[in-house]
Design a protein around this motif. Structure first.
Motif, PDB file in Angstrom:
ATOM      1  N   GLY A 288      -2.508  21.487  21.640  1.00 52.62           N
ATOM      2  CA  GLY A 288      -2.114  20.256  22.298  1.00 52.62           C
ATOM      3  C   GLY A 288      -1.746  19.369  21.205  1.00 52.62           C
ATOM      4  N   THR A 289      -0.899  18.349  21.554  1.00 53.69           N
ATOM      5  CA  THR A 289      -0.596  17.308  20.764  1.00 53.69           C
ATOM      6  C   THR A 289      -1.585  16.504  20.278  1.00 53.69           C
ATOM      7  N   SER A 290      -2.678  16.416  21.122  1.00 52.82           N
ATOM      8  CA  SER A 290      -3.710  15.647  20.862  1.00 52.82           C
ATOM      9  C   SER A 290      -4.537  15.864  19.636  1.00 52.82           C
ATOM     10  N   PHE A 291      -4.185  17.153  19.175  1.00 56.16           N
ATOM     11  CA  PHE A 291      -4.795  17.811  17.818  1.00 56.16           C
ATOM     12  C   PHE A 291      -3.744  17.848  16.690  1.00 56.16           C
ATOM     13  N   ALA A 292      -2.564  17.608  17.081  1.00 57.56           N
ATOM     14  CA  ALA A 292      -1.512  17.686  16.021  1.00 57.56           C
ATOM     15  C   ALA A 292      -1.387  16.067  15.339  1.00 57.56           C
ATOM     16  N   ALA A 293      -1.766  15.098  16.326  1.00 58.90           N
ATOM     17  CA  ALA A 293      -1.778  13.731  15.798  1.00 58.90           C
ATOM     18  C   ALA A 293      -2.518  13.425  14.722  1.00 58.90           C
ATOM     19  N   PRO A 294      -3.949  13.971  15.108  1.00 59.42           N
ATOM     20  CA  PRO A 294      -5.038  13.646  13.937  1.00 59.42           C
ATOM     21  C   PRO A 294      -4.994  14.545  12.877  1.00 59.42           C
ATOM     22  N   SER A 295      -4.387  15.543  12.905  1.00 58.42           N
ATOM     23  CA  SER A 295      -4.105  16.458  11.807  1.00 58.42           C
ATOM     24  C   SER A 295      -3.194  15.924  10.832  1.00 58.42           C
ATOM     25  N   ALA A 296      -1.949  15.366  11.561  1.00 59.57           N
ATOM     26  CA  ALA A 296      -1.124  14.630  10.683  1.00 59.57           C
ATOM     27  C   ALA A 296      -1.625  13.518  10.156  1.00 59.57           C
ATOM     28  N   LEU A 297      -2.596  12.739  10.670  1.00 58.37           N
ATOM     29  CA  LEU A 297      -3.122  11.373  10.116  1.00 58.37           C
ATOM     30  C   LEU A 297      -4.013  12.021   8.862  1.00 58.37           C
ATOM     31  N   ARG A 298      -4.675  13.178   8.933  1.00 55.26           N
ATOM     32  CA  ARG A 298      -5.561  13.568   7.885  1.00 55.26           C
ATOM     33  C   ARG A 298      -4.614  13.730   6.702  1.00 55.26           C
ATOM     34  N   MET A 299      -3.404  14.083   6.711  1.00 57.65           N
ATOM     35  CA  MET A 299      -2.475  14.156   5.565  1.00 57.65           C
ATOM     36  C   MET A 299      -2.419  12.881   4.689  1.00 57.65           C
ATOM     37  N   ALA A 300      -2.134  11.890   5.875  1.00 64.06           N
ATOM     38  CA  ALA A 300      -1.942  10.444   4.962  1.00 64.06           C
ATOM     39  C   ALA A 300      -3.485  10.056   4.541  1.00 64.06           C
ATOM     40  N   ALA A 301      -4.454  10.416   5.110  1.00 62.62           N
ATOM     41  CA  ALA A 301      -5.866  10.076   4.268  1.00 62.62           C
ATOM     42  C   ALA A 301      -5.939  10.628   3.005  1.00 62.62           C
ATOM     43  N   GLY A 302      -5.194  12.086   3.073  1.00 67.00           N
ATOM     44  CA  GLY A 302      -5.248  12.751   1.714  1.00 67.00           C
ATOM     45  C   GLY A 302      -4.562  12.115   0.524  1.00 67.00           C
ATOM     46  N   ILE A 303      -3.239  11.549   0.972  1.00 70.48           N
ATOM     47  CA  ILE A 303      -2.551  10.840   0.197  1.00 70.48           C
ATOM     48  C   ILE A 303      -3.254   9.665  -0.508  1.00 70.48           C
ATOM     49  N   ARG A 304      -3.832   8.898   0.705  1.00 67.41           N
ATOM     50  CA  ARG A 304      -4.575   7.490   0.381  1.00 67.41           C
ATOM     51  C   ARG A 304      -5.826   7.919  -0.454  1.00 67.41           C
ATOM     52  N   ALA A 305      -6.555   8.962  -0.403  1.00 68.79           N
ATOM     53  CA  ALA A 305      -7.626   9.296  -1.157  1.00 68.79           C
ATOM     54  C   ALA A 305      -7.310   9.805  -2.536  1.00 68.79           C
ATOM     55  N   HIS A 306      -5.984  10.316  -2.918  1.00 65.23           N
ATOM     56  CA  HIS A 306      -5.476  10.606  -4.073  1.00 65.23           C
ATOM     57  C   HIS A 306      -4.927   9.435  -4.825  1.00 65.23           C
ATOM     58  N   PHE A 307      -4.363   8.727  -4.124  1.00 67.32           N
ATOM     59  CA  PHE A 307      -3.622   7.400  -4.845  1.00 67.32           C
ATOM     60  C   PHE A 307      -4.348   5.881  -4.585  1.00 67.32           C
ATOM     61  N   GLY A 308      -5.240   6.067  -3.799  1.00 67.41           N
ATOM     62  CA  GLY A 308      -5.845   4.832  -3.437  1.00 67.41           C
ATOM     63  C   GLY A 308      -4.871   3.784  -2.876  1.00 67.41           C
ATOM     64  N   SER A 309      -5.064   2.471  -2.996  1.00 64.34           N
ATOM     65  CA  SER A 309      -4.193   1.589  -2.141  1.00 64.34           C
ATOM     66  C   SER A 309      -2.924   1.438  -2.912  1.00 64.34           C
ATOM     67  N   LEU A 310      -2.594   2.217  -3.606  1.00 61.04           N
ATOM     68  CA  LEU A 310      -1.252   2.102  -4.329  1.00 61.04           C
ATOM     69  C   LEU A 310       0.026   2.181  -3.337  1.00 61.04           C
ATOM     70  N   LEU A 311      -0.149   3.230  -2.142  1.00 66.82           N
ATOM     71  CA  LEU A 311       0.552   3.211  -1.286  1.00 66.82           C
ATOM     72  C   LEU A 311      -0.015   2.408   0.067  1.00 66.82           C
ATOM     73  N   THR A 312       0.902   1.655   0.509  1.00 69.73           N
ATOM     74  CA  THR A 312       0.788   0.994   1.672  1.00 69.73           C
ATOM     75  C   THR A 312       0.739   2.003   3.100  1.00 69.73           C
ATOM     76  N   PRO A 313      -0.012   1.614   4.217  1.00 72.54           N
ATOM     77  CA  PRO A 313       0.341   2.324   5.346  1.00 72.54           C
ATOM     78  C   PRO A 313       1.666   2.750   5.608  1.00 72.54           C
ATOM     79  N   LEU A 314       2.467   1.698   5.348  1.00 71.05           N
ATOM     80  CA  LEU A 314       4.022   1.988   5.930  1.00 71.05           C
ATOM     81  C   LEU A 314       4.613   2.916   4.839  1.00 71.05           C
ATOM     82  N   ALA A 315       4.009   2.885   3.770  1.00 67.91           N
ATOM     83  CA  ALA A 315       4.774   3.941   2.796  1.00 67.91           C
ATOM     84  C   ALA A 315       4.361   5.233   3.050  1.00 67.91           C
ATOM     85  N   LEU A 316       2.755   5.285   3.493  1.00 68.51           N
ATOM     86  CA  LEU A 316       2.455   6.685   3.830  1.00 68.51           C
ATOM     87  C   LEU A 316       3.124   7.185   5.023  1.00 68.51           C
TER      88      LEU A 316
END
Length: 740
Positions: free
Chosen positions: A496-524
């Motif tokens: 289901g798309t219900s699981f695709a969406a949080p899985s996509a957000l997980r990648m944004a969380a990984g980028i944020r964990a990697h670089f910290g707040s250097l990238l804004t949510p919009l840049a993510l």
């Protein structure tokens, strides 16, 4: 200097300069002469005045009514808004919607009339003001100067055109949803008058549960079906439709147990960066479950009891946000961040206001919690409509308009329904222009397609490319596996798309964990879109493409490439020149440029066609030394649009002028490029923003330069631009497997 990994390059905004460009334009050719406008529109205005006179006084708050002014399709840009006409007549603009019209003629007399998209403007005023307009059409100069010569038609709206899908209304006295024009100056008078009018029909207007946005509101109403026609005569009604059901989960998402397979073992360590927090708005999470080390359970205000089905859905959504799709028998990856799971739904069979109560809880959670990463895998069971904005969409877009949050929204699991009717289109609120709408891919393998159940595009204009991206959501042959509950050895599985969406957000969380707040949510958001992998399917199927499932695909530049992130804000009417970091030493072979713009902007729910208040107009200038014929500016070449100098109609349909996301790849000969740049103009079209809203717009631009004949392109860019660009160094160590 470059290290073992070619990490993203940041601070591209240091390559941005303010610029002043010459303005263009010339005399405007009008489709109709003054006499043609008079003879065409006079009987239409008189007919509308007669219809207004037939309305009951109780249906006209403060003695006012609403008419529909249809603009000629060639005059739909903001600069043609008929403000002078409205001021001259004592009328007010209260909203707009899309329409298809065949004009009597074009400004070019050789062009044969054909159906074209245009804007219908809702204008309000006292009945006497419309009557005076009819009289002024008979003699003397036309009101509003030449603006009536740009108008195609005028009429009073009918009760029938305000009704949507009313044939689906259940017997008895069901709950319906009514959209009202609510101009600020008489908002309270309209609501009070509407309440009395509904009561006069034997119904009840749930005013205390009304959802109000600037200029528009939605009210739940209980009324007998036979009274709907009279209800639809209320002058300030915009739309009436059956109250949608809440889609907390779809039957395809019901989990099963994969007997015979071994559940994944969960990590024995904490999150990579506990400060990276994801908010999940869903069906709830058991407090002492297996994901407790990384996820906390919260209850939204005034939520009722939890149910086993919703808790199971919440469990699986949380698992997807923490671990992505698991592989049975293999250890789950270490979560990038932690989850705060807010239960916003309950199951009360007597509560037909669940849709409104749930949105109110979501609004409260967003107001009281500062999470920058948020996932929503529920919403109304309602495909989007081209000429109406739903309150769920309007409210969420308002929360996202400053670019300080990234919200992923499940696109819906209705993709197998009838496509021509629109029932297979993305569901509300995944049409949010400031969110990331996520559909489902059927596989993690290189040969992937849109999962058959995943909702389709297109979205409306603006917001044509919906879903924005696909992420793996599971398929019958390749299910999505989750963390097993305590006491269960086999893993749960679903799709289901219900699981695709949080899985996509997980990648944004990984980028944020990697670089910290250097990238804004919009840049993510921009980076996710930028790195999406396309296939042969149309954008209505796959959006911009499928998201890669490995962190290195986002944070490391592939061979022969340099990827740069630009972040900043632009004021209305500001124009800047965004130079691309191309060293002069790269002068032979092909250069592939991929650019992704994302903006976050205020929205206007009164006007679906003009829903976004801002647009970024990028003009590509490949060579600063090759000037235009006038000698004032460097020559331009098409990049995002099919060609330069497109009409407003073409820009809206072909180049998606008012979209919040622009993404394109183009290839040029390197010897034709000399300090290439995008000249970006911020176009703003809403003059009556709420007082607390800033017209400045946040942007993120991701640019990838690829030169197949230059293996050290990244090193050359780093050396050439060392004084301005910076390598985004990881703040924490995350295992990265760089593929050869």
């Amino acid at each position: 200097m470059p290290g073992p990994y070619n990490f993203l390059l940041g601070h591209g905004e240091r390559l941005v300069e303010a610029v002043t460009l010459p303005s263009g334009g010339g005399p405007t050719t009008l489709p109709y002469t003054e006499e043609e406008a008079r003879s065409r529109l006079r009987p239409q205005v008189r007919a509308a005045v007669q219809r207004f006179a037939q309305l009951a006084d109780e249906a006209c708050p403060d003695g006012q009514v609403v008419g529909v002014l249809t603009m000629h399709p060639q005059f739909i840009a903001k600069s043609y808004h008929p403000q002078q006409l409205l001021d001259d007549l004592g009328l007010s603009y209260v909203g707009a919607r899309n329409a298809l019209v065949q004009p009597e003629k074009w400004t070019n007399p050789d062009r044969r009339p054909a159906p074209a998209e245009t804007a219908e403007l809702f204008i309000s005023g006292r009945r006497a003001a419309f009557g005076l307009w009819a009289k002024r059409m008979a003699v003397g100069p036309l009101p509003g100067g030449d603006q009536l010569q740009k108008v195609e038609a005028f009429r009073a709206p009918t009760a029938v055109e305000r009704q949507r899908n009313m044939q689906r209304l259940a017997p008895g006295t069901p709950l319906i949803e009514v959209g009202l024009h609510l101009p600020a100056r008489i908002r309270e008078k309209i609501l009070a008058s509407f309440k009395r009018y509904v009561e006069s029909l034997g119904g009840t207007a749930e005013i205390t549960h009304a959802l109000q946005m600037p200029g528009i509101g939605f009210v739940p109403v209980r009324v007998a079906p036979e009274a709907v026609d009279r209800l639809s005569q209320f002058a300030f009604m915009r739309v009436v439709r059956p109250m949608p059901r809440l889609r907390a989960f779809h039957p395809v998402e019901r989990a099963a147990t994969a007997h015979g397979l071994k559940a994944s073992s969960l990590p024995a360590v904490g999150a990579v960066d506990p400060a990276v927090k994801i908010a999940i708005l869903d069906g709830g999470l058991e407090e002492d479950g297996p994901m407790a080390p990384w996820a906390r359970s919260h209850e939204a205000p005034h939520v009722g009891d939890a149910t086993s089905d919703y808790l199971q859905h919440g469990h699986n959504v949380t698992s997807a946000a923490l671990f992505g799709p698991l592989v049975p028998g293999q250890s789950a990856p270490r979560p990038f961040g932690t989850v705060d799971h807010f239960r916003v739904v309950d199951q009360d069979p007597e509560d037909d206001l669940a849709l409104y109560r749930t949105l109110d809880r979501i609004d409260t959670v967003l107001q009281e919690n500062p999470h920058e990463l948020v996932n929503l895998s529920l919403g109304p069971d309602l495909p989007i409509e081209d000429d109406e904005i739903h309150p769920w969409t309007a409210l969420l877009d308002s929360w996202l308009s400053d670019g300080k949050r990234l919200l992923t929204i499940a696109a819906g699991n209705n993709g197998t329904l009838d496509r021509p009717s629109g029932n297979a289109r993305v569901q509300v609120p995944s049409d949010c222009v400031n969110a990331l709408s996520v559909g489902a891919a059927d596989s993690t393998r290189p040969s992937w397609r849109r999962a058959s159940y995943s909702a389709l595009g297109p979205g409306r204009c603006p917001g044509m490319v919906k879903p924005d991206v696909l992420s793996f959501g599971g398929d019958q042959k390749e299910p999505f596996f989750f963390a097993a509950p305590y006491g269960q050895d086999a893993p749960p599985m679903s799709l289901g798309t219900s699981f695709a969406a949080p899985s996509a957000l997980r990648m944004a969380a990984g980028i944020r964990a990697h670089f910290g707040s250097l990238l804004t949510p919009l840049a993510l958001k921009a980076l996710l879109v930028h790195c999406a992998e396309d296939n042969e399917q149309d954008t209505s199927e796959r959006g911009w493409g499928r998201l890669p499932g490995a962190l290195e695909d986002y944070v490391i530049c592939p061979p022969y490439t340099a990827r740069v992130v630009y972040q900043g804000k632009l004021a209305p009417k500001q124009t800047v020149r965004m130079f691309l970091p191309l060293p002069e030493t790269v002068a032979t072979g092909d250069l592939q440029i991929t650019a992704t713009y994302c903006i976050a902007c205020p929205t206007d729910p009164r006007a679906p066609r003009n829903y976004t208040t801002s647009a970024f107009e990028p003009t590509f200038r490949p060579n600063m030394e090759r000037l235009s014929a006038s000698g004032n500016v460097p020559k331009s070449e098409p990049f995002f649009q099919a060609r330069d100098y497109m009409s407003e109609q073409e820009l809206r349909s072909d180049a998606h002028k008012w979209e919040t996301v622009k993404h394109k790849t183009a290839t040029f000969k390197a010897d034709r490029l000399k300090r290439p740049a995008f000249d970006v103009r911020h176009v703003f079209r809403l003059d009556d923003l709420p007082p607390e809203t800033s017209p400045e717009v946040s942007y993120a631009l991701i640019v990838t330069l690829k030169a197949p004949s230059v293996p050290d392109l990244y090193d050359q860019v780093v050396r050439t631009y060392s004084a301005r660009l910076e390598i985004l160094q990881p703040l924490v160590e995350i295992p990265i497997a760089v593929r050869p």
